[in-house]
Write a protein that holds these residues in place. Structure first.
Motif, short mmCIF file in Angstrom:
data_model
loop_
_atom_site.label_atom_id
_atom_site.label_comp_id
_atom_site.label_asym_id
_atom_site.label_seq_id
_atom_site.Cartn_x
_atom_site.Cartn_y
_atom_site.Cartn_z
N THR A 1 27.52 36.30 57.41
CA THR A 1 26.75 36.61 55.93
C THR A 1 26.38 35.28 55.24
N VAL A 2 24.88 34.57 55.28
CA VAL A 2 24.49 33.45 54.40
C VAL A 2 24.94 33.36 53.46
N PRO A 3 25.67 32.85 52.84
CA PRO A 3 25.40 32.01 50.99
C PRO A 3 24.87 32.16 49.92
N PRO A 4 24.69 32.91 49.04
CA PRO A 4 23.49 32.33 48.55
C PRO A 4 23.92 31.26 47.33
N ARG A 5 22.53 30.26 47.09
CA ARG A 5 23.49 29.07 46.86
C ARG A 5 23.74 29.13 44.91
N ASP A 6 24.97 28.95 44.67
CA ASP A 6 25.43 29.10 43.17
C ASP A 6 24.84 27.57 42.05
N ASP A 7 23.93 28.00 41.44
CA ASP A 7 23.67 27.54 41.08
C ASP A 7 24.90 27.18 40.19
N ALA A 8 25.76 27.37 39.44
CA ALA A 8 26.58 27.31 38.40
C ALA A 8 27.48 26.45 39.12
N GLY B 140 22.73 18.83 39.82
CA GLY B 140 21.70 20.46 40.17
C GLY B 140 20.05 20.21 40.86
N ASP B 141 19.97 19.14 41.42
CA ASP B 141 18.42 18.76 41.69
C ASP B 141 19.05 18.09 42.90
N ALA B 142 20.38 17.84 43.18
CA ALA B 142 20.37 17.21 45.06
C ALA B 142 20.02 17.01 46.01
N GLU B 143 19.35 16.18 47.01
CA GLU B 143 19.65 16.55 48.07
C GLU B 143 20.86 16.47 48.80
N LEU B 144 21.62 17.41 49.13
CA LEU B 144 22.55 17.06 48.96
C LEU B 144 23.78 17.03 50.75
N LEU B 145 23.97 16.30 50.64
CA LEU B 145 25.21 16.52 52.37
C LEU B 145 26.43 16.81 52.16
N GLY B 146 26.79 17.17 53.45
CA GLY B 146 28.33 17.36 52.98
C GLY B 146 29.48 18.19 54.00
N GLU C 214 33.17 29.19 50.69
CA GLU C 214 31.21 29.67 50.57
C GLU C 214 30.93 29.22 49.81
N ARG C 215 30.63 29.49 48.75
CA ARG C 215 30.27 28.67 47.59
C ARG C 215 29.58 27.38 47.76
N TYR C 216 30.75 26.43 48.58
CA TYR C 216 30.02 25.25 48.32
C TYR C 216 29.11 24.66 49.76
N TYR C 217 29.37 25.71 51.16
CA TYR C 217 28.32 26.18 51.98
C TYR C 217 27.17 26.20 51.59
#
Length: 401
Positions: free
Chosen positions: A196-203, A211-217, A284-287
């Motif tokens: 299941t594709v995780p939704p983006r967790d803006d909170a 908030g507006d980062a180009e995020l590597l992880g 999944e929140r972080y994914y």
């Protein structure tokens, strides 16, 4: 068909090892087989001699009294073999399926020969190379050579052998093992857990200041062979090209203190973030936040021979994947098609590859589609588990003859 899996450890412990085991057992049950697992003394203290976890039955082995190194391992094997024998009496399996490390194979061999049962030995990594990778062993040491010799011996004694990738298979053939007895059971993804594709967790993004980062992880364990120090060293080069680039490191491990110190000393320290370990159910929140999962493994025998599980899980979650160009990654990732490969151990080259990927958002969706389709088509456990069927039947029929 009744299969008893012989394991170093299992759920409720969380590791790539235990999740691969869960996936195999669940898929075999779905295929109509009767399965159970028995874990060795390294599972640790348990409340019961047998327990059901997530619908799976596991028998436990009590740890023997502490002994000096060398004697301790022999005592573990003896205790484990006795426990396997008692579980065979209760479960009545048709076949024993042992999973590395080699202590598990040694115990299984004893029980199988006592009971006249066929057994398969599945290797997920060579124990001696894993010890070098995590810093508890040294290549070429007497312990390294002894472990390698034991591995070779019990591979040859097993009735069949499974490995997770071609690198391990080729290495065993090079040791004189008959290639006809080796099957490849590649790492796969349990689509129930990662499909299941995780939704983006803006909170969560706001909580982390991203908030507006180009995020590597990176999400996983912090071992030296993972090359996370190289990823931190790449960040100044990357931020120079992409000012909104940030790095999120999720997890922990032996290298955490050193990595935090390196990040603090970096000229772009404000772009590098650590979460510490997070509960498995929260991963999944972080994914869902991370644009590109980065796997910068260093080049060594372990990383050249063994395919990791994490990149496949990321592809299943429709995350972009970038990884070092080592043998284990090349078996999973097609550069420019399902992911990006960069030279290992070269932070500046890594930064250039990541900057190019961040700057080409127009191709992201097609790459996500291609990578997800690859996992569904070739690395889904529901299909992968069928590879065991002809081997199991051949072993059982051969034993009957």
């Amino acid at each position: 068909m009744r299969i008893l899996h012989i394991l170093d450890h299992s759920l409720p412990l969380h590791s790539g090892y235990s999740f691969r085991t869960r996936a195999i057992l669940k898929a075999q049950i779905a295929s109509g087989w009767q399965v159970a697992g028995v874990t060795g003394p390294r599972q640790g203290a348990c409340d019961a001699a047998a327990e059901r976890i997530d619908g799976l039955d596991f028998y436990r082995t009590a740890a023997p009294a502490k002994r000096a190194p060398g004697l301790a391992e022999l005592a573990e094997v003896s205790a484990f073999a006795r426990r396997i024998d008692s579980v065979i009496h209760a479960f009545r399996p048709d076949i024993l399926h042992a999973h590395s490390p080699v202590l598990t194979a040694m115990a299984t061999d004893r029980a199988a020969r006592r009971r006249g049962l066929p057994w398969m030995y599945e290797i997920r990594a060579f124990w001696e190379d894993a010890a070098v990778g995590i810093g508890t062993g040294r290549a070429g040491s007497s312990r390294y050579r002894m472990t390698r010799a034991l591995e070779t011996r019990f591979v040859k004694r097993a009735d069949a052998v499974a490995v997770i990738c071609d690198g391990l298979r080729d290495d065993l053939i090079g040791r004189g093992v008959d290639g006809q007895k080796i099957m490849v059971s590649p790492n796969g993804v349990d689509m129930e857990l990662f499909g299941t594709v995780p939704p983006r967790d803006d909170a969560l993004a706001r909580e982390l200041g991203l908030g507006d980062a180009e995020l590597l992880g990176f999400i996983g364990s912090f071992y030296d062979y993972e090359g996370l120090d190289d990823l931190i060293a790449a960040m100044p080069y990357l931020v120079e090209k992409r000012s909104r680039a940030h790095l999120l490191l999720v997890g922990g491990g032996p290298e955490e203190a050193a990595l935090r110190a390196a990040a603090q000393a970096s000229p772009v320290a404000g772009h590098i973030h650590f979460t510490g370990r997070v509960p498995h159910q929260a991963v999944e929140r972080y994914y869902g936040l991370i644009d590109i999962l980065v796997y910068p493994r260093k080049r060594m025998r372990l990383t050249d021979l063994v395919t990791p599980l994490k990149p496949l899980e990321a592809m299943a979650q429709r995350r972009l994947v970038a990884a070092s160009d080592v043998g284990g990654h090349r078996e999973l990732i097609r550069d420019g098609l399902t992911g990006t490969l960069f030279p290992p151990g070269k932070p500046a080259a890594m930064a250039r590859a990541l900057a190019d990927l961040l700057g080409n958002r127009g191709g992201w969706e097609a790459r996500r589609d291609t990578a997800r389709a690859f996992v569904e088509r070739e690395r889904n456990w529901a299909d992968n588990v069928a590879r065991y069927r002809p081997v199991y039947h051949s072993l059982v029929q051969g034993k009957a003859r």
